[in-house]
Design an enzyme around this catalytic site. Structure first.
Site, PDB file in Angstrom:
ATOM      1  N   TRP A 101     -11.006  -8.739  -0.705  1.00 33.65           N
ATOM      2  CA  TRP A 101      -9.934  -7.996  -1.380  1.00 33.65           C
ATOM      3  C   TRP A 101     -10.142  -8.020  -2.876  1.00 33.65           C
ATOM      4  CZ3 TRP A 101      -8.013  -4.940   1.898  1.00 33.65           C
ATOM      5  CH2 TRP A 101      -7.691  -5.342   3.200  1.00 33.65           C
ATOM      6  N   ASP A 169      -3.018 -10.693  -7.490  1.00 32.83           N
ATOM      7  CA  ASP A 169      -2.736 -10.204  -6.140  1.00 32.83           C
ATOM      8  C   ASP A 169      -2.253 -11.402  -5.322  1.00 32.83           C
ATOM      9  OD1 ASP A 169      -2.776  -9.372  -3.508  1.00 32.83           O
ATOM     10  OD2 ASP A 169      -4.840  -8.660  -3.517  1.00 32.83           O
ATOM     11  N   LYS A 193       2.384  -9.420   4.747  1.00 31.12           N
ATOM     12  CA  LYS A 193       1.816 -10.741   4.973  1.00 31.12           C
ATOM     13  C   LYS A 193       2.901 -11.829   4.978  1.00 31.12           C
ATOM     14  CE  LYS A 193      -2.491  -9.198   4.949  1.00 31.12           C
ATOM     15  NZ  LYS A 193      -2.993  -8.642   3.713  1.00 31.12           N
TER      16      LYS A 193
HETATM   17  C1  LIG Z   1      -4.088  -7.651   3.160  1.00 33.79           C
HETATM   18  C2  LIG Z   1      -4.449  -7.839   1.745  1.00 33.79           C
HETATM   19  C3  LIG Z   1      -4.651  -6.752   0.880  1.00 33.79           C
HETATM   20  C4  LIG Z   1      -4.576  -5.312   1.347  1.00 33.79           C
HETATM   21  O1  LIG Z   1      -3.285  -4.963   1.595  1.00 33.79           O
HETATM   22  P1  LIG Z   1      -2.880  -3.477   2.051  1.00 33.79           P
HETATM   23  O2  LIG Z   1      -1.409  -3.501   1.886  1.00 33.79           O
HETATM   24  O3  LIG Z   1      -3.336  -3.325   3.466  1.00 33.79           O
HETATM   25  O4  LIG Z   1      -3.567  -2.516   1.152  1.00 33.79           O
HETATM   26  C5  LIG Z   1      -4.928  -7.024  -0.445  1.00 33.79           C
HETATM   27  N1  LIG Z   1      -5.027  -8.287  -0.903  1.00 33.79           N
HETATM   28  C6  LIG Z   1      -4.859  -9.356  -0.108  1.00 33.79           C
HETATM   29  C7  LIG Z   1      -4.965 -10.719  -0.669  1.00 33.79           C
HETATM   30  C8  LIG Z   1      -4.565  -9.161   1.249  1.00 33.79           C
HETATM   31  O5  LIG Z   1      -4.385 -10.224   2.047  1.00 33.79           O
END
Ligand SMILES: *Cc1c(COP(=O)(O)O)cnc(C)c1O
Length: 356
Positions: A101, A169, A193
């Site tokens: 990511w 993030d 998540k």
């Molecule tokens: C799942 C995830 C993403 C991507 O998320 P989406 O909402 O599917 O675009 C980005 N960063 C991390 C750390 C993730 O776990």
């Protein structure tokens, strides 16, 4: 029997939240209308958005000057909204590459200007967090990923970023542990998540950092658009932010991040303790960087795979498969996963050893 849901995302939500959400789909706020068939401008829906924003700022203990937004496009759209809104024309950004990511975020930024990778753990399939790096003082911002969902690593400390803005993030560990969130200028997290269903992304941003790049930003990609319209510039994902609000309310009513962090530590200690004790398993992430959210481990003897997986199935364990780039198993222990689910998994691991 309800299954033990270790899914990495979309993931488990509190049962009480699912119940309230399903009731609201049929009859929201005793309006005799469904939550998802009324105007997002109606007073009751606006009240949900307001409460969600207040809960975010309250739980993260943020000072004045931050906005909480519920946007669409997933965390993946933030990979490009961040450089669009924060990288100056001819500017520079610093990225810490701790996983797939983080790499995708870095690649998006490269379309906007100069990108420096200050640390990169791809040499060991991202099984550790790089240390001892410095954030260049002339970077517009520094971008990190607090928890690496796929590899089961988590940043235990964050660097000083000096003049560079601090962007993170936090998709897979926001609201799971105490941090000084006021040290960050922008935090984003896909809801699915640790907060709600897929379909909305939380963005927490310090207002004063925006509007300084000299770029012409398309309306929908400009954070200021969404701040001005309180996340209702266009039709927002009503169901997704409603369920997120219910989860945040659940968290707050039970004691907030302090409360959940204690439980998350207990869950992680129990599972990692068993991975380290049980000779049939081996953890894949560097011990000091292990994530409290996603624990990745392998079987020492692949020939025992079918038997272990049958035992998982019989024990009602769902979503334990590792990501295809790591293999093995990944137990995701997000906020809503009860300790009893980890106890059930650990009991199976012990039973597997006894009968191997
Ligand atoms: C799942 C995830 C993403 C991507 O998320 P989406 O909402 O599917 O675009 C980005 N960063 C991390 C750390 C993730 O776990």
């Amino acid at each position: 029997m309800k299954k033990h849901n270790f899914s990495a995302g979309p993931c488990i939500l509190p049962e009480s939240v699912l119940k309230q959400a399903s009731e609201a789909v049929l009859n929201f706020d005793n309006l005799d209308l469904s939550l998802i068939e009324i105007s997002h401008r109606s007073k009751n829906v606006v009240a949900v958005m307001d409460e969600a924003q207040v809960l975010v700022k309250d739980l993260l203990n943020l000072p004045e000057g931050y906005s909480a937004l519920f946007l669409q496009g997933g965390a993946s759209l933030e990979f490009l909204m961040v450089p669009y809104n924060l990288m100056k024309q001819g500017g520079k950004a610093a990225y810490l590459e701790t996983g797939a990511w983080a790499k995708k975020a870095r690649q998006e930024a490269e379309a906007f200007g100069d990108v420096v990778v200050v640390g990169n753990s791809s040499d060991k399939n991202y099984n550790y967090i790089p240390k001892g790096y410095e954030v260049p003082s002339d970077a517009d911002y520094f971008h990190s990923t607090s928890n690496n969902t796929i590899y089961g690593t988590q940043m235990k400390s964050f660097p000083e970023t000096g003049n560079a803005l601090n962007v993170c993030d936090m998709s897979s560990d926001i609201f799971s542990r105490q941090l000084d969130f006021s040290k960050f200028d922008l935090i984003y997290a896909g809801a699915q998540k640790n907060m709600g269903p897929a379909g909305t992304t939380l963005v927490v941003v310090k207002d004063e950092i925006l509007g300084k790049t000299g770029r012409n930003i398309p309306t929908m990609l400009d954070y200021n658009t969404h701040i001005a319209k309180e996340s209702m510039f266009n039709t927002p994902p009503v169901f997704a932010f409603y369920v997120s609000m219910l989860t945040l309310r659940w968290l707050k009513e039970n004691g907030g991040i302090d409360w959940i962090e204690g439980i998350n530590n207990q869950k992680a200690d129990l599972l990692y303790g068993e991975i380290d004790r049980n000779p049939l398993f081996v953890g894949t992430a560097a011990t000091e960087d292990r994530s409290n959210m996603n624990a990745c481990f392998l079987l020492n003897d692949e020939t025992k795979k079918d038997r272990f997986e049958q035992m998982l199935k019989d024990g009602g364990i769902n979503g334990l498969n590792g990501h295809r780039s790591v293999g093995g198993y990944r137990a995701s222990m997000y906020n809503a996963l009860p300790l009893s689910s980890v106890e059930a998994l650990v009991e199976i691991m012990r039973e597997f050893e006894r009968t191997a």
